[in-house]
Design an enzyme around this catalytic site. Structure first.
Site, PDB file in Angstrom:
ATOM      1  N   GLY A 141      15.537  28.414   9.146  1.00 31.66           N
ATOM      2  CA  GLY A 141      14.174  28.208   8.678  1.00 31.66           C
ATOM      3  C   GLY A 141      13.205  28.162   9.836  1.00 31.66           C
ATOM      4  N   GLY A 146       7.793  25.029  14.966  1.00 32.72           N
ATOM      5  CA  GLY A 146       9.178  25.043  15.401  1.00 32.72           C
ATOM      6  C   GLY A 146      10.052  25.782  14.410  1.00 32.72           C
ATOM      7  N   ASP A 262       4.168  12.718   3.629  1.00 36.62           N
ATOM      8  CA  ASP A 262       4.201  14.139   3.263  1.00 36.62           C
ATOM      9  C   ASP A 262       5.319  14.392   2.247  1.00 36.62           C
ATOM     10  OD1 ASP A 262       3.274  16.744   3.275  1.00 36.62           O
ATOM     11  OD2 ASP A 262       4.526  17.351   4.975  1.00 36.62           O
ATOM     12  N   ASN A 532      -7.139 -26.539 -16.604  1.00 34.86           N
ATOM     13  CA  ASN A 532      -8.595 -26.553 -16.515  1.00 34.86           C
ATOM     14  C   ASN A 532      -9.106 -27.986 -16.453  1.00 34.86           C
ATOM     15  OD1 ASN A 532     -11.058 -25.369 -16.254  1.00 34.86           O
ATOM     16  ND2 ASN A 532     -11.092 -24.410 -18.277  1.00 34.86           N
ATOM     17  N   GLU A 539     -17.442 -27.672  -5.247  1.00 33.79           N
ATOM     18  CA  GLU A 539     -15.989 -27.788  -5.133  1.00 33.79           C
ATOM     19  C   GLU A 539     -15.333 -26.420  -5.302  1.00 33.79           C
ATOM     20  OE1 GLU A 539     -12.150 -29.972  -7.265  1.00 33.79           O
ATOM     21  OE2 GLU A 539     -14.188 -30.375  -7.999  1.00 33.79           O
TER      22      GLU A 539
END
Length: 588
Positions: A141, A146, A262, A532, A539
């Site tokens: 290849g 390269g 990639d 709650n 605060e």
């Protein structure tokens, strides 16, 4: 992304090979408008066709790109008749200049790129004994910078064994960046070891002319070739088998602190021609180390697979997951989720349009498969599944016995939780109590990987031990162990599964689900009963770590009910997200 090549003749619609080389249309205002309509399928692409560089080592392979960060964001819109700016223009120029393929002053390159021909040190410190260790074979290849050959070991542990050798000529390394790319590729390959779906690295050599990277030889061909051989479509079962292997290796890389950057069908090879052979991730030439709490900003990747946040120059490992989502889309339906005639058109499609799930074969596919792909292709990286989470998705695990890997995301979320106010921790605990069994599956798997003690709790030592069991040298480069310092509070106390669910829960990911409103309302009801309480605005500001300079009354007045001074539903939801001062100011 990057410099693309094309043939000048019209493709033959009956040839899949020809469709891979569709002509690139010059960018003009007219065809830019056409390119923006990315949802339309190209008449030249009856099946899936990848980026113009469809072979990893093809002579026409510069479909990958790298670009240094800039101040502008791609995709800004201008008034007509000016077309949107093209991210491809400066990306192509930077890619060429990065590797010295442009003459000095041939293109305007920002950010001080080195000029071609500079006095560069091209010594890597690798062994110079390549010719005495290996007999080079035929070329298998060729790429833009390269080529790859087969080779046979002449002595040592690999004597008589066939290997693949990536040969990178030093004459191509005409910039410091190009040299660093090669150095980093070898460092990453050397650091990442031990995963069955990762191409095995053996050793690196150099001489005066070349760098030689010796790796495992995979003879089964590219995933791309098998997609084409099937006419561009996999069954759900076959696509699932491929995705499991891809997600496993991606999750492994991310845990080690490596982002591939990639991922595409060309960069996965089968070890043999056998239909059931293992899939191997290759080509770490654009990969990089990334710390768990940091972002990268180089534009890199391949056009059809690039994540939106990469184009916006702020991304991490989630960008790889987007690319995996594109591959999954292709496997299941045989076409690309984002398409345009130009690269800048593709980028605009990635940034602005959503994939189509209306055309065939999507209506005939399972709802789980569609949900799987949609959750990988969420444009907000915070709402996207991680690779490990994707392996826990019902589409994957309902048909396979999956060994879920440890997820780096868990530690990021735990860090955020440990630094949260007591009020936000209470809100997160309320939200965790609304999770379904499917959502709890992933958390149970992650908690089990931390090996809790006989009392069902974990400490910092459990986290360190779990990480060290699967650590490679890449973890040292990406500073993952240092990241554990944020979890130091676990050194002095234990965390049980119930709190772990609150700590490792992603609010953003839940927010992406259709049932988010139900989750939030149910959690608020639980919070009303258990957590709650009356709270002063001052605060609350202190709990959120707001600066005194911030006009807290103007920002937070809607967060607290005027009737009883308790947190309102709006305040509860915003508290879950852990708002920063910057986001709070935008509420005004």
């Amino acid at each position: 992304m990057g410099a693309c090549t094309s043939k000048s003749h019209k493709p033959n619609p009956y040839s899949l090979r020809e469709t891979l080389e569709a002509p690139q249309v010059p960018e003009t205002p007219a065809n830019n408008a056409a390119a923006a309509d990315a949802g339309k399928k190209s008449p030249f692409f009856p099946f899936y066709s990848p980026s113009p560089a469809h072979y990893l080592f093809s002579k026409k392979s510069p479909a990958t790109t790298t670009a240094k960060s800039g101040a502008s964001t791609p995709g800004r819109l201008f008034k007509r008749p000016f077309p949107p700016p093209s991210p491809a223009k400066h990306i192509k120029s930077l890619l060429l200049r990065r590797h010295g393929s442009v003459k000095p002053n041939a293109a305007a390159i920002p950010e001080g790129e080195e000029a071609e021909g500079a006095d560069l040190d091209k010594s890597f410190g690798f062994s110079k004994q390549f010719t005495s260790r290996y007999e080079i074979g035929e070329e298998v290849g060729r790429g833009h910078f390269g080529y790859t050959c087969s080779a046979t070991g002449k002595k040592g542990e690999l004597k008589g064994q066939r290997v693949a050798v990536k040969v990178i000529p030093k004459s191509k390394m005409t910039t410091a960046i190009a040299i660093e790319d090669v150095r980093r590729e070898v460092k990453i390959l050397r650091a990442l070891t031990g995963h069955s779906n990762l191409v095995q690295f053996y050793e690196a050599f150099e001489d005066q002319e070349n760098v030689y990277i010796v790796m495992e030889l995979c003879l089964g061909g590219e995933l791309l070739d098998r997609i084409l051989a099937r006419g561009g479509k996999y069954s759900e079962d076959d696509a699932r088998a491929v995705m499991i292997q891809i997600l496993n290796v991606v999750a492994f890389c991310h845990l080690q602190g490596v982002v591939h950057r990639d991922l595409k069908p060309e960069n996965f090879l089968f070890s043999s021609k056998d239909e059931s052979s293992q899939l191997k991730a290759i080509d770490f030439g654009l990969s990089d180390f990334v710390r768990p709490d940091e972002k990268l900003n180089d534009i890199v990747g391949s056009a059809y697979y690039v994540a939106p946040e990469v184009l916006q120059r702020s991304y991490s490992t989630e960008a790889d997951v987007w690319s995996v989502g594109v591959i999954a889309y292709i496997l299941l339906c045989g076409s690309r989720p984002f398409w345009a005639r130009t690269e800048s058109g593709i980028f605009r499609a990635v940034l602005k349009t959503d994939p189509s799930f209306d055309e065939g074969p999507w209506p005939s596919l399972s709802s789980e498969a569609k949900d799987f792909v949609k959750r990988l292709l969420n444009k907000d990286p915070r709402k996207r599944m991680s690779a490990a989470q994707a392996l826990c998705h019902p589409w994957i695990r309902s048909h396979s016995d999956i060994k879920v890997p440890l997820d780096i995301l868990v530690f990021k979320l735990m860090k955020s939780y440990m630094r949260s106010s007591s009020l936000r921790k209470a809100a997160m605990r309320a939200l965790s109590k609304t999770l379904t069994e499917d959502e709890l599956f992933y958390l149970r798997e992650q908690f089990a990987l931390l090996e809790p003690d006989k009392n069902g709790s974990i400490k910092l030592d459990n986290v360190k031990t779990a990480l060290m069991k699967i650590a490679t040298n890449a973890m040292k480069e990406s500073r993952v162990p240092d990241f554990l310092a944020a979890l130091n509070a676990l050194q002095y106390r234990r965390m049980e599964f119930e709190e772990f669910c609150a700590a490792a829960l992603s609010v953003h990911q839940l927010e992406a689900l259709e049932r988010w409103e139900q989750h939030a309302r149910c959690a608020y009801e639980i919070f009303e009963k258990d957590g709650n309480r009356a709270i002063m605005i001052e605060e609350l500001a202190s709990e959120l770590g707001l600066s005194p300079s911030v006009p807290v009354h103007a920002v937070l007045q809607d967060w607290i009910r005027h009737t009883d001074g308790k947190l309102s539903f709006l305040g509860f939801v915003k508290l879950l997200h852990g708002p920063s001062t910057r986001t709070l100011v935008k509420v005004q």
